[in-house]
Design a protein around this motif. Structure first.
Motif, mmCIF file in Angstrom:
data_model
loop_
_atom_site.group_PDB
_atom_site.id
_atom_site.type_symbol
_atom_site.label_atom_id
_atom_site.label_comp_id
_atom_site.label_asym_id
_atom_site.label_seq_id
_atom_site.Cartn_x
_atom_site.Cartn_y
_atom_site.Cartn_z
ATOM 1 N N ILE A 1 16.501 -24.855 -7.219
ATOM 2 C CA ILE A 1 17.337 -25.307 -6.094
ATOM 3 C C ILE A 1 18.497 -24.356 -5.852
ATOM 4 O O ILE A 1 19.120 -24.376 -4.804
ATOM 5 C CB ILE A 1 17.893 -26.734 -6.306
ATOM 6 N N TYR A 2 18.803 -23.510 -6.830
ATOM 7 C CA TYR A 2 19.971 -22.627 -6.711
ATOM 8 C C TYR A 2 19.684 -21.463 -5.767
ATOM 9 O O TYR A 2 18.518 -21.152 -5.483
ATOM 10 C CB TYR A 2 20.362 -22.101 -8.097
ATOM 11 N N PRO A 3 20.736 -20.784 -5.299
ATOM 12 C CA PRO A 3 20.540 -19.628 -4.406
ATOM 13 C C PRO A 3 19.695 -18.537 -5.065
ATOM 14 O O PRO A 3 19.701 -18.382 -6.295
ATOM 15 C CB PRO A 3 21.964 -19.121 -4.172
ATOM 16 N N ASP A 4 18.994 -17.790 -4.214
ATOM 17 C CA ASP A 4 18.167 -16.677 -4.688
ATOM 18 C C ASP A 4 19.040 -15.659 -5.427
ATOM 19 O O ASP A 4 18.656 -15.147 -6.475
ATOM 20 C CB ASP A 4 17.495 -16.029 -3.472
ATOM 21 N N LYS A 5 20.197 -15.365 -4.827
ATOM 22 C CA LYS A 5 21.120 -14.400 -5.457
ATOM 23 C C LYS A 5 22.540 -14.919 -5.316
ATOM 24 O O LYS A 5 22.906 -15.461 -4.275
ATOM 25 C CB LYS A 5 21.036 -13.042 -4.749
ATOM 26 N N VAL A 6 23.342 -14.718 -6.368
ATOM 27 C CA VAL A 6 24.768 -15.057 -6.286
ATOM 28 C C VAL A 6 25.566 -13.873 -6.838
ATOM 29 O O VAL A 6 24.984 -12.935 -7.398
ATOM 30 C CB VAL A 6 25.112 -16.346 -7.090
ATOM 31 N N LYS A 7 26.887 -13.944 -6.674
ATOM 32 C CA LYS A 7 27.716 -12.797 -7.094
ATOM 33 C C LYS A 7 27.821 -12.679 -8.603
ATOM 34 O O LYS A 7 27.906 -11.592 -9.156
ATOM 35 C CB LYS A 7 29.109 -12.930 -6.467
ATOM 36 N N SER A 8 27.830 -13.823 -9.290
ATOM 37 C CA SER A 8 27.974 -13.741 -10.748
ATOM 38 C C SER A 8 27.081 -14.770 -11.442
ATOM 39 O O SER A 8 26.859 -15.868 -10.920
ATOM 40 C CB SER A 8 29.438 -13.971 -11.136
ATOM 41 N N TYR A 9 26.565 -14.379 -12.592
ATOM 42 C CA TYR A 9 25.687 -15.240 -13.401
ATOM 43 C C TYR A 9 26.364 -15.517 -14.727
ATOM 44 O O TYR A 9 27.202 -14.729 -15.150
ATOM 45 C CB TYR A 9 24.336 -14.549 -13.634
ATOM 46 N N PRO A 10 26.002 -16.609 -15.414
ATOM 47 C CA PRO A 10 25.068 -17.662 -15.019
ATOM 48 C C PRO A 10 25.636 -18.561 -13.926
ATOM 49 O O PRO A 10 26.862 -18.646 -13.760
ATOM 50 C CB PRO A 10 24.866 -18.432 -16.322
ATOM 51 N N MET A 11 24.718 -19.241 -13.188
ATOM 52 C CA MET A 11 25.158 -20.053 -12.055
ATOM 53 C C MET A 11 25.710 -21.401 -12.507
ATOM 54 O O MET A 11 25.068 -22.135 -13.258
ATOM 55 C CB MET A 11 23.968 -20.280 -11.106
ATOM 56 N N LYS A 12 26.919 -21.670 -11.988
ATOM 57 C CA LYS A 12 27.566 -22.960 -12.309
ATOM 58 C C LYS A 12 27.098 -24.016 -11.312
ATOM 59 O O LYS A 12 26.657 -23.677 -10.213
ATOM 60 C CB LYS A 12 29.076 -22.816 -12.178
ATOM 61 N N GLU A 13 27.265 -25.268 -11.692
ATOM 62 C CA GLU A 13 26.871 -26.389 -10.830
ATOM 63 C C GLU A 13 27.527 -26.259 -9.456
ATOM 64 O O GLU A 13 26.924 -26.590 -8.432
ATOM 65 C CB GLU A 13 27.287 -27.729 -11.473
ATOM 66 N N SER A 14 28.759 -25.733 -9.418
ATOM 67 C CA SER A 14 29.508 -25.641 -8.156
ATOM 68 C C SER A 14 28.942 -24.576 -7.202
ATOM 69 O O SER A 14 29.368 -24.493 -6.054
ATOM 70 C CB SER A 14 30.967 -25.309 -8.466
ATOM 71 N N MET A 15 27.979 -23.755 -7.645
ATOM 72 C CA MET A 15 27.464 -22.659 -6.816
ATOM 73 C C MET A 15 26.211 -23.044 -6.030
ATOM 74 O O MET A 15 25.597 -22.202 -5.370
ATOM 75 C CB MET A 15 27.166 -21.442 -7.707
ATOM 76 N N LEU A 16 25.838 -24.321 -6.094
ATOM 77 C CA LEU A 16 24.566 -24.772 -5.522
ATOM 78 C C LEU A 16 24.375 -24.363 -4.062
ATOM 79 O O LEU A 16 23.284 -23.987 -3.655
ATOM 80 C CB LEU A 16 24.456 -26.301 -5.672
ATOM 81 N N HIS A 17 25.443 -24.437 -3.268
ATOM 82 C CA HIS A 17 25.271 -24.195 -1.823
ATOM 83 C C HIS A 17 25.756 -22.809 -1.395
ATOM 84 O O HIS A 17 26.063 -22.585 -0.236
ATOM 85 C CB HIS A 17 25.970 -25.309 -1.039
ATOM 86 N N GLU A 18 25.780 -21.874 -2.340
ATOM 87 C CA GLU A 18 26.271 -20.523 -2.007
ATOM 88 C C GLU A 18 25.205 -19.618 -1.388
ATOM 89 O O GLU A 18 25.440 -18.428 -1.205
ATOM 90 C CB GLU A 18 26.887 -19.865 -3.252
ATOM 91 N N GLY A 19 24.029 -20.139 -1.107
ATOM 92 C CA GLY A 19 22.979 -19.330 -0.474
ATOM 93 C C GLY A 19 21.654 -20.058 -0.522
ATOM 94 O O GLY A 19 21.516 -21.063 -1.231
ATOM 95 N N PRO A 20 20.645 -19.561 0.235
ATOM 96 C CA PRO A 20 19.340 -20.227 0.245
ATOM 97 C C PRO A 20 18.542 -19.980 -1.029
ATOM 98 O O PRO A 20 18.719 -18.940 -1.677
ATOM 99 C CB PRO A 20 18.633 -19.600 1.448
ATOM 100 N N PRO A 21 17.640 -20.905 -1.391
ATOM 101 C CA PRO A 21 16.770 -20.677 -2.563
ATOM 102 C C PRO A 21 15.838 -19.480 -2.329
ATOM 103 O O PRO A 21 15.703 -19.002 -1.206
ATOM 104 C CB PRO A 21 15.954 -21.967 -2.665
ATOM 105 N N THR A 22 15.186 -19.048 -3.387
ATOM 106 C CA THR A 22 14.305 -17.880 -3.310
ATOM 107 C C THR A 22 13.126 -18.141 -2.357
ATOM 108 O O THR A 22 12.626 -19.271 -2.288
ATOM 109 C CB THR A 22 13.810 -17.519 -4.727
ATOM 110 N N PRO A 23 12.673 -17.113 -1.608
ATOM 111 C CA PRO A 23 11.598 -17.332 -0.625
ATOM 112 C C PRO A 23 10.291 -17.857 -1.233
ATOM 113 O O PRO A 23 9.595 -18.643 -0.600
ATOM 114 C CB PRO A 23 11.360 -15.935 -0.027
ATOM 115 N N THR A 24 9.948 -17.460 -2.470
ATOM 116 C CA THR A 24 8.638 -17.851 -3.030
ATOM 117 C C THR A 24 8.494 -19.362 -3.233
ATOM 118 O O THR A 24 7.395 -19.877 -3.166
ATOM 119 C CB THR A 24 8.357 -17.127 -4.370
ATOM 120 N N ASN A 25 9.595 -20.053 -3.525
ATOM 121 C CA ASN A 25 9.463 -21.526 -3.557
ATOM 122 C C ASN A 25 10.596 -22.186 -2.774
ATOM 123 O O ASN A 25 11.175 -23.171 -3.207
ATOM 124 C CB ASN A 25 9.340 -22.090 -4.985
#
Ligand code: NAP
Length: 299
Positions: free
Chosen positions: A101-125
Motif C-alpha cells: 500500500i506504500y508509495p513506490d518511491k519515497v525520499k527516505s527509508y524505511p517507510m514510516k506509517e505517516s508516509m502512506l500517502h506520499e505517492g502512488p503504489p508501485t505499478p506492478t500491483n
C-alpha cells in the motif's frame, strides 16, 4: 469474548488457528465477503472482535494479469466488512493490509506509517495496493466519524508452511518449490524472475499470527507496520534458501525479461517495537527449512 477471523483458510488464518483456537474461522466456501448479503449474515451473529484477514492475494504476474479483480474483490470485501462491523457494533476491528500500500518511491527509508500517502503504489500491483490502502482510509474515517477504535496492521512480505505451492504461491514458497524440483530431477540450477536486486523484508506468517493474537489479548488498538528489520536482496534470500535446503551447490539464473517489481519497500518497525518490546521473529533460514520439510512431507 467472541472473535471472528475472516480468511481462516489462508496461510495467516491457519497459523492463527493453532494459537487462537476458540475464534470462529471462515473462508470463501462459507461466506463470499464480496457479497453484501453474506457479510450481513456473518456479522449479524454479533462478534466482539473481528480480525479481517480475507483478501484476494497473489504473486506479481497474477497481479499484472488480473488488476481489475484485485481491485474490485478487495474494495468490496474490505468496505463491506468495515461498514457491517460498524452497523453491528463490533467493538474491535483489526484490518490486515500490506506494505504494497506504500508509495513506490519515497525520499527516505524505511517507510514510516505517516508516509502512506506520499505517492502512488508501485505499478506492478497498483490496483491491489490502492484497494488495500483504501481500507486504511476507511478505518481512519470510521474512527473519526463514529468514535471507534478500529485499527490496521501493515505486514511486510510473508512466507510460511501454509503457503501454496502452485501458481498462487508467494516468492519464498515458489523459490523452495523450484529448489525442491531441481533437487528431485538432479539439476544444479534454479531460474528466478528479474535481476535478484530488489530488497524485501520477509516475515514468517506465524510471527504475524502471534502479533494479532497479542493485539486482541493486550487490547492494542493502534495501527502500525509489522516486519522484521532484515531487508535482504532477492539474491540474498535465494542463497539463504539454498543453504536451508542443503543445496548450496546450485546456481541461480535470473530471467531479466520478467519484472522485478518494486525495488524496495522496507517499512519502519519503531512503532511496532515500542508496542511490543519483547518480539523475537523466526530466523529466515530456520523458517525456510520448515517450508522445505513441509513440501517434502506433502509429496
Ligand atoms: P491467503 O493465504 O491468500 O488467504 C486468503 C484468504 O482470504 C483465504 O482464506 C481465502 O479463502 C480468503 N478469501 C479470498 N477471497 C475471499 C472472498 N471473496 N470471500 C471470503 N474470503 C475470501 O492470504 P494470506 O497470505 O493468509 O494473507 C492474509 C492477509 O495478509 C491478507 O489480507 C493479505 O493481503 C495480507 N498480507 C499478505 C502478505 C503475503 O505475502 N501473503 C503480505 C502482506 C500482507 P479461500 O481459501 O476460501 O479462497
Amino acid at each position: 469474548m467472541s472473535i471472528l477471523v475472516t480468511g481462516g483458510s489462508g496461510q495467516v488464518g491457519k497459523e492463527l488457528q493453532q494459537i487462537l483456537p476458540d475464534a470462529t474461522y471462515i473462508s470463501s466456501n462459507e461466506y463470499n465477503l464480496t457479497v453484501e448479503e453474506d457479510v450481513n449474515t456473518i456479522l449479524e451473529t454479533r462478534f466482539d472482535t473481528v480480525i479481517h484477514l480475507a483478501a484476494k492475494v497473489g504473486g506479481i504476474i497474477d497481479n499484472i494479469d488480473h488488476p481489475a479483480e484485485y481491485f474490485s474483490d478487495n474494495i468490496l470485501m474490505n468496505t463491506l466488512m468495515v461498514n457491517y462491523a460498524v452497523k453491528y457494533n463490533v467493538k474491535r476491528f483489526i484490518g490486515v493490509l500490506s506494505t504494497c500500500i506504500y508509495p513506490d518511491k519515497v525520499k527516505s527509508y524505511p517507510m514510516k506509517e505517516s508516509m502512506l500517502h506520499e505517492g502512488p503504489p508501485t505499478p506492478t500491483n497498483f490496483s491491489y495496493g490502492i484497494s488495500k490502502r483504501a481500507m486504511a482510509v476507511h478505518i481512519d474515517a470510521v474512527n473519526k466519524q463514529y468514535n471507534k477504535k478500529y485499527c490496521y496492521v501493515t505486514p511486510s512480505n510473508l512466507y510460511g508452511i501454509y503457503d501454496k505451492f502452485d501458481a498462487r504461491s508467494h516468492f519464498v514458497a515458489a523459490l523452495v518449490k523450484k529448489i525442491y524440483d531441481a533437487k528431485k530431477s538432479g539439476k544444479n540450477k534454479i531460474n528466478l524472475f528479474g535481476t535478484g536486486k530488489p530488497l524485501r523484508q520477509f516475515m514468517n506468517a506465524k510471527d504475524l499470527a502471534i502479533i494479532l493474537k497479542r493485539m486482541v489479548e493486550e487490547d492494542i488498538t493502534e495501527s502500525f507496520n509489522v516486519a522484521s528489520d532484515d531487508n535482504l536482496s532477492i539474491d540474498n534470500i535465494a542463497r539463504v534458501a539454498l543453504k536451508a535446503c542443503d543445496c548450496q551447490h546450485m546456481n541461480i539464473e535470473y530471467d531479466t525479461s520478467k519484472p522485478d517489481g518494486q525495488y524496495r519497500k522496507d517499512v519502519c518497525t519503531k512503532k511496532m517495537n515500542s508496542i511490543f518490546t519483547d518480539l523475537e521473529f523466526i530466523n529466515l533460514e530456520q523458517g525456510i527449512k520448515e517450508v522445505y520439510n513441509k513440501l517434502n512431507e506433502r509429496d
